[in-house]
Motif scaffolding. Structure first.
Motif, mmCIF file in Angstrom:
data_model
loop_
_atom_site.group_PDB
_atom_site.id
_atom_site.type_symbol
_atom_site.label_atom_id
_atom_site.label_comp_id
_atom_site.label_asym_id
_atom_site.label_seq_id
_atom_site.Cartn_x
_atom_site.Cartn_y
_atom_site.Cartn_z
ATOM 1 N N GLY A 1 -32.493 132.565 31.438
ATOM 2 C CA GLY A 1 -31.746 133.815 31.453
ATOM 3 C C GLY A 1 -30.251 133.593 31.438
ATOM 4 N N GLN A 2 -29.530 134.716 31.258
ATOM 5 C CA GLN A 2 -28.075 134.686 31.295
ATOM 6 C C GLN A 2 -27.552 136.120 31.394
ATOM 7 O OE1 GLN A 2 -25.369 133.413 32.313
ATOM 8 N NE2 GLN A 2 -25.494 131.576 31.008
ATOM 9 N N PHE B 1 -34.447 142.971 29.913
ATOM 10 C CA PHE B 1 -33.194 143.219 29.201
ATOM 11 C C PHE B 1 -32.487 144.380 29.902
ATOM 12 C CE2 PHE B 1 -36.146 141.597 25.988
ATOM 13 C CZ PHE B 1 -35.453 140.477 25.561
ATOM 14 N N ALA C 1 -30.245 139.189 30.064
ATOM 15 C CA ALA C 1 -31.484 138.821 29.372
ATOM 16 C C ALA C 1 -32.178 137.740 30.196
ATOM 17 C CB ALA C 1 -31.203 138.323 27.958
ATOM 18 N N GLU C 2 -33.452 137.959 30.479
ATOM 19 C CA GLU C 2 -34.219 137.002 31.280
ATOM 20 C C GLU C 2 -35.611 136.842 30.690
ATOM 21 O OE1 GLU C 2 -32.283 138.089 35.683
ATOM 22 O OE2 GLU C 2 -34.443 138.347 35.295
ATOM 23 N N TYR D 1 -24.088 138.543 30.551
ATOM 24 C CA TYR D 1 -22.993 138.542 29.591
ATOM 25 C C TYR D 1 -21.979 139.644 29.924
ATOM 26 C CZ TYR D 1 -26.395 135.764 27.046
ATOM 27 O OH TYR D 1 -27.301 134.801 26.696
ATOM 28 N N ILE E 1 -28.016 130.258 27.128
ATOM 29 C CA ILE E 1 -29.185 130.546 27.976
ATOM 30 C C ILE E 1 -29.414 129.364 28.913
ATOM 31 C CG2 ILE E 1 -31.685 130.866 27.990
ATOM 32 C CD1 ILE E 1 -30.291 133.336 27.109
ATOM 33 N N PRO F 1 -26.836 141.819 25.293
ATOM 34 C CA PRO F 1 -27.004 140.359 25.384
ATOM 35 C C PRO F 1 -26.728 139.682 24.045
ATOM 36 C CG PRO F 1 -28.881 141.507 26.363
ATOM 37 C CD PRO F 1 -28.082 142.538 25.641
ATOM 38 N N THR F 2 -25.998 138.602 24.095
ATOM 39 C CA THR F 2 -25.732 137.813 22.882
ATOM 40 C C THR F 2 -26.632 136.588 22.797
ATOM 41 O OG1 THR F 2 -24.027 136.515 24.011
ATOM 42 C CG2 THR F 2 -23.331 138.559 22.907
ATOM 43 N N PHE F 3 -27.352 136.297 23.871
ATOM 44 C CA PHE F 3 -28.304 135.185 23.944
ATOM 45 C C PHE F 3 -27.621 133.833 23.762
ATOM 46 C CE2 PHE F 3 -30.662 138.896 22.443
ATOM 47 C CZ PHE F 3 -31.601 139.020 23.455
ATOM 48 N N ASP F 4 -26.341 133.767 24.071
ATOM 49 C CA ASP F 4 -25.626 132.494 24.071
ATOM 50 C C ASP F 4 -25.762 131.854 25.454
ATOM 51 O OD1 ASP F 4 -24.801 132.963 21.475
ATOM 52 O OD2 ASP F 4 -22.917 133.922 22.114
#
Length: 770
Positions: A713-714, A624, A691-692, A716, A726, A721-724
């Motif tokens: 991962g993604q 993160f 976030a990975e 932003y 992924i 991180p919004t975790f959208d």
């Protein structure tokens, strides 16, 4: 001669021995007369030893004695001597030349005239035969004198066999091995004995032999082996007999190599005696000599217990201890064994100073920095071994030895000082090194370095580096002092110039930095690590400018601090199989080109490793990151977060995840029908949070391994991180394990592949992905 014959003829019938002696004496007399020798006068003769022949009783009637050979027959058999012959015997021998001339003249006189056939029995023939053989005939055939014809004129014909030739190869004798008698001992001991025998047996190593003699030789060898194994486990009176049996009726049947064992009684310790001076603590030897009365006398346990004593004494203040030769007195009537071990404990000691000799790489003062003990501490050989390893890890020596040296100087409490003697032999300090890797989107990257590890003693190194790749090129210089004021602490000054040309940005960057690190090394993997320092960067970078909806070069000046802390319980740096790691990085920075705008970059990484059985490892990773206090546009593209690639989310190209912009391609010409340029371009622009996660299943056999993995991962635009959205990539990898870490080849594909993303992505490097 006749007199001798008469005496022999009239001998009575005597026993075999007496008759033989009489014949010999008579023969000697006859020979003396035949050769004209002068007889010895009776007065000079030795008195004959009377023959011990018992007289017959007076009342016994003996048969008349008949002569062995009649007189007429005997006299007719013995030829008479010619007086002329006696003179010929005394004449000298003629020479070989005279003999050959005489024979030749006699043959010429007897040869037939031309045209005449010699009669049968002609003396001209060597052996008197009517037909002369080739061996006796003179060479009169002219063909025999002609030269031999050349070899080329001979006609060689292949020999024709009446039966086809049978091909024969090397024969093998199959056999089995049977051990009888081990069932008379307890089950655990029998299994242990059989296991030891199977691991060392010449018979068990191969179940075939070239011949029976080889099987017999192996059987003899294994008989001695089995006897030694039994003795090593306490059966000193064991006997082993061997035989070869056929398991079938005919001679071609396989053999059975049989070992018949009679273990006898097993000897046990009846007493354990250690002769040694008192130690501190008093039970130091007894607590480490792991032998007990009543236990079987097993060689491996005895050797292990003595080795433990030899190790424990130097670890507890006795650097000069010596374990002597054991003595075991066996009683065959009771099966008891009395064990006696002499030990010279030597003087109890504490650490004194450090003295160094030889071809020095650095002095004793720097060796004290590497040591983990202080003067006056109780001597511990583990600290000495640790110092030896630290010296080897510097890479500055051909050979190095570290040994204690008695001083005789009293240190109080019954101890003396022991000086640590370090004998050095400095080696070549220069090193050339290189590494290479490949990643989709990152391309080929080759890095080389030249290092002088002791240009500024002690351990002051100068390092030159160069990077050449499809996306990166650069040079750098580093001054690095290892063990700077403290063991395992490194101080570095770094200067770099680097050109980077990635899909996300292109940058020309100059960097200077100062860094202090306390990190793990391949020899010492530390549980706690840290790093701190400062850096200045100047960079010209190509960035997407939304105001012009296109690319523009921008200049950035950045100053910042670095702080990192880590906690590591894994069992290896390059190939962990158990434990976990946790690392946090905080970088307060300031943008200096338009004032003093501060922000903070922070990242947290965690990995965990769980072994399953002996061959499988399940590994997982989380990351993160966040950037606080600055807008994305004001942040240099090279300082933003990106994801994708071999060290990030596999299945995607390097830095390809996260926010992207689509813009018109300035090189696109709608009038050029042959142009391959696309009308629009897609460019990653990075973000302020990441976030990975990743999971791997690793399987290893020998030096090879395979891996199955899932990465996700993604990146932003927001600061958290919004975790959208992924993105997930899946793949497999191959590993080849070396002594410096595994070589890694991974291939992955993205799930729900989107426009512009590669179907397959390849990554090659050294070390596990995490």
């Amino acid at each position: 001669m006749n007199g001798a014959a008469s005496g022999l003829r009239n001998l009575p019938r005597l026993s075999g021995v007496t008759l033989a002696l009489a014949v010999a004496l008579a023969g000697s007399a006859a020979c003396a007369q035949a050769t004209g020798s002068t007889a010895v006068p009776p007065a000079q003769q030795q008195p004959a030893t009377p023959l011990d022949v018992p007289a017959p009783p007076a009342d016994v009637q003996l048969p008349p004695v008949e002569p062995v050979i009649p007189d007429a027959e005997f006299e007719a058999t013995v030829p008479a001597l010619d007086p002329a012959g006696d003179a010929a015997l005394d004449a000298p021998l003629e020479s070989i030349e005279a003999f050959e001339r005489r024979i030749a003249s006699e043959q010429a006189a007897a040869a037939p005239q031309d045209g005449q056939t010699p009669p049968a029995g002609n003396p001209a023939l060597a052996d008197g035969d009517p037909q002369e053989t080739i061996g006796d005939a003179p060479i009169t055939d002219t063909a025999l004198n002609e030269p031999l014809p050349p070899l080329e004129s001979f006609q060689v014909e292949e020999v024709q066999f009446t039966e086809a030739e049978v091909e024969s190869g090397p024969t093998e004798v199959a056999y089995t091995v049977v051990i009888n008698g081990l069932d008379s001992v307890d089950e655990d001991s029998a299994a242990n004995l059989a296991g030891m025998f199977d691991g060392l047996s010449a018979l068990k190593d191969d179940d075939e032999a070239a011949n029976v003699a080889q099987v017999s030789a192996r059987l003899t060898e294994d008989s001695a082996l089995l006897q030694s194994i039994l003795a090593s486990e306490g059966w000193y009176d064991a006997t082993v007999t061997t035989r070869l049996d056929r398991t079938g009726e005919d001679n071609a049947a396989p053999l059975t190599a049989v070992l018949d064992v009679v273990p006898g009684q097993r000897y046990n310790f009846s007493d354990i005696i250690v002769t040694a001076a008192p130690t501190e603590p008093t039970e130091l030897i007894s607590s480490n000599l792991a032998l007990k009365v009543g236990e079987p006398i097993i060689a491996e346990r005895v050797q292990g217990a003595e080795a433990q004593v030899a190790v424990a004494l130097p670890e507890n203040g006795y650097p000069f201890a010596q374990v002597g030769q054991r003595d075991i007195l066996l009683d065959p009537e009771t099966g008891d064994g009395v064990y006696t071990l002499p030990v010279e404990v030597g003087q109890r000691s504490v650490f004194g100073g450090i003295r160094t000799t030889g071809n020095l790489a650095f002095d004793a003062e720097h060796i004290e920095v590497l040591s983990r003990f202080d003067r006056g501490e109780l001597y511990d050989s583990r600290m000495v071994d640790d110092l030896r390893q630290a010296l080897v890890a510097t890479g500055l020596f051909n050979t190095i030895s570290v040994t204690p040296e008695a001083t005789g100087e009293d240190a109080g409490n019954g101890t003396q000082y022991a000086t640590i003697l370090v004998d050095q032999d400095a080696g070549p300090p220069r090193t050339l090194a290189g590494s290479a890797g490949y990643g989709t989107g990152q391309g080929i990257r080759v890095e080389g370095s030249w290092t002088h590890r002791n240009l500024f003693p002690p351990e002051g190194a100068l390092i030159g580096t160069a990077v050449l790749g499809t996306r990166e090129q650069g040079v750098g210089a580093t001054f690095r002092r290892n063990n700077a004021g403290r063991r395992d602490r490194t101080f570095s000054l770094i200067a770099q110039a680097l050109h980077s040309d990635f899909d996300a940005f292109e940058a020309y960057t100059g960097r200077v930095a100062a860094l202090v690190t306390y990190d793990s090394t391949p020899i010492w993997q530390k549980r706690f690590t840290y790093a701190y320092g400062a850096q200045l960067l100047g960079s010209v970078e190509e960035d997407f400018d939304f105001s012009i909806n296109g690319l523009a070069d921008r200049t950035f000046f950045i100053g910042g601090l670095t702080g990192q802390a880590g906690f590591d319980t894994s069992d290896s740096l390059l190939n962990p199989t158990r434990g976990f790691r946790f690392t946090t990085l905080i970088e307060p920075e300031a943008s200096l080109q338009d004032g003093f705008d501060t922000y903070v970059r922070a990242r947290i990484d965690g990995t965990a490793y769980l072994p399953i059985g002996d061959s499988f490892v399940v590994a997982g990773r989380l990351r993160f990151g966040t950037i606080q206090g600055i807008d994305r546009f004001d942040l240099a593209p090279s300082r933003r977060f990106y994801a994708g690639g071999g060290g990030s989310v596999r299945g995607f190209g390097f830095q390809q995840l996260g926010p992207r912009v689509e813009y018109a391609n300035p090189d696109f010409d709608p009038t050029d029908e042959d142009s391959d340029e696309p009308e629009t371009l897609i460019r990653p622009i990075g973000g302020r949070s990441v976030a990975e996660g990743a999971a791997e299943v690793r399987y290893r056999w020998g030096n090879f391994g395979v891996v199955g993995f899932v990465d996700a991962g993604q990146v932003y635009e927001e600061t958290y991180p919004t975790f959208d959205d992924i993105r997930i990539g899946v793949g497999v990898g191959a590993r080849y394990y070396t002594n410096f870490g595994p070589l890694r080849v991974d291939i992955a594909t993205p799930m729900n592949r989107q426009r512009g993303e590669s179907r397959l992505n390849l990554y090659i490097s050294i070390g596990q992905a995490f």
